[in-house]
Design a protein around this motif. Sequence first.
Motif, PDB file in Angstrom:
ATOM      1  N   LYS A 132      -1.525  -7.561  -7.357  1.00 50.88           N
ATOM      2  CA  LYS A 132      -1.761  -6.198  -7.836  1.00 50.88           C
ATOM      3  C   LYS A 132      -1.246  -6.091  -9.269  1.00 50.88           C
ATOM      4  O   LYS A 132      -0.159  -6.567  -9.584  1.00 50.88           O
ATOM      5  N   HIS A 137     -16.976  -8.361  -3.416  1.00 51.34           N
ATOM      6  CA  HIS A 137     -15.998  -7.312  -3.726  1.00 51.34           C
ATOM      7  C   HIS A 137     -16.764  -5.996  -3.823  1.00 51.34           C
ATOM      8  O   HIS A 137     -17.595  -5.827  -4.721  1.00 51.34           O
ATOM      9  N   SER A 191      -8.623  -3.240  -4.853  1.00 54.61           N
ATOM     10  CA  SER A 191      -8.597  -4.374  -3.927  1.00 54.61           C
ATOM     11  C   SER A 191      -7.794  -3.996  -2.697  1.00 54.61           C
ATOM     12  O   SER A 191      -6.574  -3.821  -2.763  1.00 54.61           O
ATOM     13  N   HIS A 192      -8.491  -3.848  -1.588  1.00 53.42           N
ATOM     14  CA  HIS A 192      -7.858  -3.422  -0.345  1.00 53.42           C
ATOM     15  C   HIS A 192      -6.757  -4.378   0.097  1.00 53.42           C
ATOM     16  O   HIS A 192      -5.702  -3.947   0.547  1.00 53.42           O
ATOM     17  N   ASP A 193      -7.016  -5.685  -0.062  1.00 51.15           N
ATOM     18  CA  ASP A 193      -6.029  -6.668   0.394  1.00 51.15           C
ATOM     19  C   ASP A 193      -4.762  -6.673  -0.455  1.00 51.15           C
ATOM     20  O   ASP A 193      -3.714  -7.117   0.003  1.00 51.15           O
ATOM     21  N   SER A 194      -4.842  -6.157  -1.684  1.00 48.27           N
ATOM     22  CA  SER A 194      -3.659  -6.074  -2.556  1.00 48.27           C
ATOM     23  C   SER A 194      -3.135  -4.654  -2.674  1.00 48.27           C
ATOM     24  O   SER A 194      -2.144  -4.411  -3.356  1.00 48.27           O
ATOM     25  N   ASP A 195      -3.836  -3.723  -2.059  1.00 52.43           N
ATOM     26  CA  ASP A 195      -3.464  -2.300  -2.072  1.00 52.43           C
ATOM     27  C   ASP A 195      -3.333  -1.751  -3.489  1.00 52.43           C
ATOM     28  O   ASP A 195      -2.387  -1.035  -3.808  1.00 52.43           O
ATOM     29  N   THR A 217      -6.589  -5.122  -9.144  1.00 49.10           N
ATOM     30  CA  THR A 217      -6.320  -6.520  -9.483  1.00 49.10           C
ATOM     31  C   THR A 217      -7.283  -6.962 -10.583  1.00 49.10           C
ATOM     32  O   THR A 217      -8.186  -6.215 -10.977  1.00 49.10           O
TER      33      THR A 217
END
Length: 93
Positions: A3, A54, A71-75, A78
């Motif tokens: 992030k 993405h 980015s959902h996985d990094s909240d 990114t």
Amino acid sequence: MAKLSDGEIESALTSLDGWSHEGDQIVREFQFGDFVEALGFITQVGVLAERADHHPTITNTYNRVGIALWSHDSDGVTERDVALATEINARAA
């Protein structure tokens, strides 16, 4: 992917015309001549997003298209979001 900090996001936005930082995402609204042009742009963005694996949040009201990237996985935002925003801007030009 890591992030980005608020400072890193603001720095990246200096080269992303029209984008702003809102909460944990970057956003931009595009305006077109009519609904058909807006819909065509959405389709182009969809192709870019699928190629990048993405997927942004996309909204459409007649000739306006709103896009939000995070980015959902990094909240949060990114480099992946910045790269897709750059490609989207190129398509809109």
